[in-house]
Scaffold this motif. Sequence first.
Motif, PDB file in Angstrom:
ATOM      1  N   GLN A 164      16.816   4.699  -6.499  1.00 49.60           N
ATOM      2  CA  GLN A 164      16.071   5.328  -6.361  1.00 49.60           C
ATOM      3  C   GLN A 164      15.107   6.095  -7.234  1.00 49.60           C
ATOM      4  N   GLN A 165      15.488   6.008  -8.566  1.00 48.20           N
ATOM      5  CA  GLN A 165      15.056   6.235  -9.798  1.00 48.20           C
ATOM      6  C   GLN A 165      14.354   5.250  -9.894  1.00 48.20           C
ATOM      7  N   ILE A 166      14.844   4.480 -10.370  1.00 44.39           N
ATOM      8  CA  ILE A 166      13.888   2.891 -10.737  1.00 44.39           C
ATOM      9  C   ILE A 166      12.556   2.728 -10.174  1.00 44.39           C
ATOM     10  N   GLY A 167      12.479   2.744  -8.618  1.00 43.83           N
ATOM     11  CA  GLY A 167      11.212   2.741  -7.936  1.00 43.83           C
ATOM     12  C   GLY A 167      10.343   3.561  -8.335  1.00 43.83           C
ATOM     13  N   TYR A 168      11.338   5.349  -8.505  1.00 48.08           N
ATOM     14  CA  TYR A 168      10.392   6.366  -8.979  1.00 48.08           C
ATOM     15  C   TYR A 168       9.539   5.540  -9.822  1.00 48.08           C
ATOM     16  N   LEU A 169      10.465   5.191 -11.170  1.00 44.94           N
ATOM     17  CA  LEU A 169       9.778   4.738 -12.591  1.00 44.94           C
ATOM     18  C   LEU A 169       8.320   3.984 -12.498  1.00 44.94           C
ATOM     19  N   VAL A 170       9.327   2.765 -11.960  1.00 43.35           N
ATOM     20  CA  VAL A 170       8.121   1.346 -11.275  1.00 43.35           C
ATOM     21  C   VAL A 170       7.089   2.087 -10.700  1.00 43.35           C
ATOM     22  N   ASP A 171       6.891   2.662  -9.886  1.00 40.76           N
ATOM     23  CA  ASP A 171       5.339   3.855  -9.235  1.00 40.76           C
ATOM     24  C   ASP A 171       4.489   5.087 -10.516  1.00 40.76           C
TER      25      ASP A 171
ATOM     26  N   MET B 176     -12.874   9.337 -11.601  1.00 38.35           N
ATOM     27  CA  MET B 176     -12.653   9.013 -10.018  1.00 38.35           C
ATOM     28  C   MET B 176     -11.850   7.653 -10.180  1.00 38.35           C
ATOM     29  N   SER B 177     -10.604   7.688  -8.456  1.00 42.58           N
ATOM     30  CA  SER B 177     -10.110   6.795  -8.602  1.00 42.58           C
ATOM     31  C   SER B 177     -11.082   5.250  -8.283  1.00 42.58           C
ATOM     32  N   SER B 178     -10.118   4.552  -8.692  1.00 44.38           N
ATOM     33  CA  SER B 178     -10.861   3.135  -8.617  1.00 44.38           C
ATOM     34  C   SER B 178      -9.791   2.814  -8.655  1.00 44.38           C
ATOM     35  N   PRO B 179      -8.653   2.277  -7.072  1.00 44.14           N
ATOM     36  CA  PRO B 179      -7.955   0.948  -6.955  1.00 44.14           C
ATOM     37  C   PRO B 179      -8.402  -0.654  -6.785  1.00 44.14           C
ATOM     38  N   GLN B 180      -6.817  -0.763  -7.573  1.00 38.80           N
ATOM     39  CA  GLN B 180      -7.869  -2.586  -7.570  1.00 38.80           C
ATOM     40  C   GLN B 180      -6.397  -3.338  -6.474  1.00 38.80           C
ATOM     41  N   THR B 181      -5.982  -4.292  -6.526  1.00 39.96           N
ATOM     42  CA  THR B 181      -5.621  -5.396  -6.183  1.00 39.96           C
ATOM     43  C   THR B 181      -4.353  -5.430  -7.516  1.00 39.96           C
ATOM     44  N   GLU B 182      -5.140  -5.903  -8.732  1.00 41.27           N
ATOM     45  CA  GLU B 182      -4.403  -6.287  -9.865  1.00 41.27           C
ATOM     46  C   GLU B 182      -3.172  -5.819  -9.431  1.00 41.27           C
ATOM     47  N   ASN B 183      -3.513  -4.390  -9.453  1.00 39.37           N
ATOM     48  CA  ASN B 183      -2.167  -3.429  -9.789  1.00 39.37           C
ATOM     49  C   ASN B 183      -1.399  -3.269  -8.935  1.00 39.37           C
ATOM     50  N   GLY B 184      -1.580  -4.035  -7.785  1.00 43.39           N
ATOM     51  CA  GLY B 184      -0.253  -3.940  -6.747  1.00 43.39           C
ATOM     52  C   GLY B 184      -0.444  -3.962  -5.458  1.00 43.39           C
ATOM     53  N   PHE B 185      -0.535  -4.470  -4.600  1.00 43.74           N
ATOM     54  CA  PHE B 185      -0.667  -3.984  -3.461  1.00 43.74           C
ATOM     55  C   PHE B 185       0.554  -4.645  -2.259  1.00 43.74           C
ATOM     56  N   THR B 186       0.072  -4.377  -0.759  1.00 40.48           N
ATOM     57  CA  THR B 186       1.385  -4.624  -0.007  1.00 40.48           C
ATOM     58  C   THR B 186       1.093  -5.251   0.874  1.00 40.48           C
ATOM     59  N   ARG B 187       1.463  -6.553   1.538  1.00 37.61           N
ATOM     60  CA  ARG B 187       1.345  -7.422   1.857  1.00 37.61           C
ATOM     61  C   ARG B 187       1.786  -7.496   3.755  1.00 37.61           C
ATOM     62  N   ILE B 188       1.022  -7.015   4.251  1.00 37.40           N
ATOM     63  CA  ILE B 188       1.371  -6.493   5.587  1.00 37.40           C
ATOM     64  C   ILE B 188       0.631  -7.303   6.975  1.00 37.40           C
ATOM     65  N   ALA B 189       0.959  -8.214   7.883  1.00 38.10           N
ATOM     66  CA  ALA B 189       0.532  -9.289   8.639  1.00 38.10           C
ATOM     67  C   ALA B 189      -0.337  -8.394   9.787  1.00 38.10           C
ATOM     68  N   ASN B 190      -1.962  -8.690   9.504  1.00 35.34           N
ATOM     69  CA  ASN B 190      -2.612  -8.378  10.708  1.00 35.34           C
ATOM     70  C   ASN B 190      -2.294  -7.723  12.142  1.00 35.34           C
ATOM     71  N   GLU B 191      -1.553  -8.440  12.222  1.00 35.63           N
ATOM     72  CA  GLU B 191      -1.101  -8.242  13.646  1.00 35.63           C
ATOM     73  C   GLU B 191       0.119  -7.830  13.505  1.00 35.63           C
ATOM     74  N   ILE B 192       0.552  -6.865  12.887  1.00 32.54           N
ATOM     75  CA  ILE B 192       1.136  -6.019  12.354  1.00 32.54           C
ATOM     76  C   ILE B 192       0.173  -4.700  12.609  1.00 32.54           C
TER      77      ILE B 192
ATOM     78  N   GLY C  56       6.151  -3.146   0.475  1.00 35.22           N
ATOM     79  CA  GLY C  56       5.679  -3.526  -1.103  1.00 35.22           C
ATOM     80  C   GLY C  56       6.140  -3.888  -1.948  1.00 35.22           C
ATOM     81  N   PHE C  57       8.342  -4.531  -2.480  1.00 32.64           N
ATOM     82  CA  PHE C  57       8.664  -4.524  -2.955  1.00 32.64           C
ATOM     83  C   PHE C  57       9.436  -6.192  -2.519  1.00 32.64           C
ATOM     84  N   GLN C  58       8.448  -6.863  -1.363  1.00 30.49           N
ATOM     85  CA  GLN C  58       9.044  -7.900  -1.068  1.00 30.49           C
ATOM     86  C   GLN C  58      10.616  -7.939  -0.475  1.00 30.49           C
TER      87      GLN C  58
END
Length: 304
Positions: free
Chosen positions: A201-208, A1-17, A43-45
């Motif tokens: 791009q490949q580093i980005g894939y690997l990090v994901d 069962m999927s269990s996403p957690q913010t400790e594993n990474g999250f993307t900061r987006i303003a509520n206004e957007i 997602g990568f600042q």
Amino acid sequence: MSSPQTENGFTRIANEILESVQRYKFTLNEMKIVMCVWRYTYGFQRKSHQLSLTFLMNHTGLGRTRINDSLKKLVESNVIVKIEQGGANATNSYMFNKNYNSWKIEKYTIFNSVQDDTSVQNDTSVRVDTDTSVQGATSTSVQNDTSTSVQDDTQERKVKDNYKESIKDNNKGLLMVDEYFGEVIKFHEQNIGLISPYVSQQIGYLVDESNSELVLLALKKSVEANANNKFKYARAIVDSWKTQNYKTIEDVENDEKRKANSNPSRGIVHSLFEASPETLERQRRMVEEHQKNKKEIDYTDLPY
């Protein structure tokens, strides 16, 4: 069962957007592209990133033609900005335009007759609906709406305050991930080579697939091993860790300690002169036989 957690990474987006995007008539394909741009920029600042059509296809599931048409419309509508034109060996760089007032895309009719909501900006205002249908509502309904709006704003302020405190007290989450991602890029440039668009791009894939912390460790191991293709070597290491379900450096270190304890003789260099008793006995007999057959040499006839 999927269990996403913010400790594993999250993307900061303003509520206004997030609230503003809902007011515009985006197609499903356009929205998927916008979310993909958010993921690989915010997602990568970072404000922009190189995104090829193939990259977008792999992350949205859309075909090349749909990607091309939707991306073109987003650029023409000033929602996505192309900040760098690619070429034969480079990929176009894109960024999301957060100035939604400059978007050239149609709004839903209901939002054209209502003033923009500024509650997110100041957290103290109460939304006033000027639509004629609301003007005809009962005073009780208006009072309830106002009370609810004030409560929502108060709750939102509490959530924001708690979030800010959690960022101060907690070094995990996106900030830590992004810090390590920057270290990955820096280490690669200093010890392996400059980052090309493809390698980036490949580093980005690997990090994901894993995380920045483990990718950095794998790159260090590839340099220590003096591998010919260091990135390929690092990818193989990360794939191996992924198979073993390692998610942190501690997981890797614990496994290395376990292997060392299970094989204590590993790493011990034995003497090259170490031999079995049978070998020593055979060598002794050979020496004795040689001594018996050795002849004395007469030095009297030598010319010196």
